[in-house]
Scaffold this motif. Sequence first.
Motif, short mmCIF file in Angstrom:
data_model
loop_
_atom_site.label_atom_id
_atom_site.label_comp_id
_atom_site.label_asym_id
_atom_site.label_seq_id
_atom_site.Cartn_x
_atom_site.Cartn_y
_atom_site.Cartn_z
N SER A 32 50.84 47.58 40.77
CA SER A 32 50.33 48.68 39.95
C SER A 32 49.62 48.14 38.70
O SER A 32 48.62 48.71 38.27
CB SER A 32 51.45 49.64 39.56
OG SER A 32 52.46 48.97 38.85
N TYR A 35 46.12 47.08 39.80
CA TYR A 35 45.26 48.26 39.97
C TYR A 35 44.84 48.82 38.60
O TYR A 35 43.65 49.06 38.37
CB TYR A 35 45.96 49.33 40.79
CG TYR A 35 45.29 50.68 40.66
CD1 TYR A 35 44.08 50.92 41.30
CD2 TYR A 35 45.83 51.67 39.88
CE1 TYR A 35 43.43 52.13 41.15
CE2 TYR A 35 45.20 52.89 39.72
CZ TYR A 35 43.99 53.11 40.37
OH TYR A 35 43.35 54.31 40.21
N THR A 38 42.38 46.49 36.84
CA THR A 38 41.07 46.54 37.50
C THR A 38 40.34 47.82 37.10
O THR A 38 39.17 47.80 36.74
CB THR A 38 41.23 46.45 39.02
OG1 THR A 38 41.85 45.21 39.35
CG2 THR A 38 39.89 46.54 39.73
N ARG A 39 41.04 48.93 37.20
CA ARG A 39 40.43 50.22 36.85
C ARG A 39 40.02 50.26 35.38
O ARG A 39 38.93 50.72 35.04
CB ARG A 39 41.39 51.35 37.18
CG ARG A 39 40.83 52.70 36.88
CD ARG A 39 41.75 53.81 37.30
NE ARG A 39 41.41 55.01 36.55
CZ ARG A 39 42.20 56.03 36.38
NH1 ARG A 39 43.41 56.03 36.93
NH2 ARG A 39 41.81 57.07 35.69
N ALA A 54 40.45 42.16 40.80
CA ALA A 54 40.80 42.67 42.13
C ALA A 54 40.77 41.56 43.18
O ALA A 54 41.64 41.50 44.05
CB ALA A 54 39.85 43.80 42.53
N THR A 64 51.00 42.24 47.57
CA THR A 64 51.24 43.65 47.27
C THR A 64 52.19 44.31 48.24
O THR A 64 52.77 45.34 47.92
CB THR A 64 49.92 44.42 47.26
OG1 THR A 64 49.30 44.31 48.54
CG2 THR A 64 49.01 43.92 46.17
N ILE A 69 48.65 49.95 47.37
CA ILE A 69 47.53 49.39 46.62
C ILE A 69 46.40 48.96 47.56
O ILE A 69 45.26 48.89 47.16
CB ILE A 69 47.98 48.24 45.70
CG1 ILE A 69 46.89 47.97 44.67
CG2 ILE A 69 48.32 47.00 46.48
CD1 ILE A 69 47.33 47.14 43.52
N LEU A 73 43.01 49.59 45.52
CA LEU A 73 42.42 48.40 44.91
C LEU A 73 41.05 48.07 45.51
O LEU A 73 40.10 47.82 44.75
CB LEU A 73 43.37 47.20 44.98
CG LEU A 73 42.92 45.97 44.20
CD1 LEU A 73 42.74 46.29 42.71
CD2 LEU A 73 43.92 44.84 44.38
N GLU A 76 38.57 50.46 43.92
CA GLU A 76 38.18 50.06 42.57
C GLU A 76 37.25 48.86 42.60
O GLU A 76 36.31 48.77 41.81
CB GLU A 76 39.42 49.75 41.72
CG GLU A 76 40.19 50.97 41.29
CD GLU A 76 39.37 51.94 40.46
OE1 GLU A 76 38.53 51.51 39.63
OE2 GLU A 76 39.56 53.16 40.64
#
Length: 126
Positions: A32, A35, A38-39, A54, A64, A69, A73, A76
């Motif tokens: 998490s 993610y 990255t976001r 990522a 993961t 994800i 992922l 993203e």
Amino acid sequence: VEAALALRARQPERAVEALRPVGGLALSYTASSVYLRTRALREAGRHREAMAEAERTLARPWLTGLQGIDLVLPLEYARAAAAAGEVDTARRTYQELLALWTHADEDFPLLRQVRAALAALPTRAS
């Protein structure tokens, strides 16, 4: 949690800062966190950094496990690639997601998002 709240408040740099302590833990932090970082980087306009974040995990899928994800992922990553002008990379990643979701329900929100994003890509990389 602080990073997720910052993203919800549309404050991606605050989210990146909240995740700074886990960034130094290399690949040992949670899926998490990967993610969210990255976001946050993507939303802050730091597209190539988001891609690199990522890629570290996408290259090592065993990190993961079955946390979901593997659905978000790559999405993203594709979004960051598109924003960075890496159209071929974005297209390939979107197509890989569509291949994974061949039997997904047509109303699956991520499926609709991927189809729309893929359709919006330029036909050629510039």
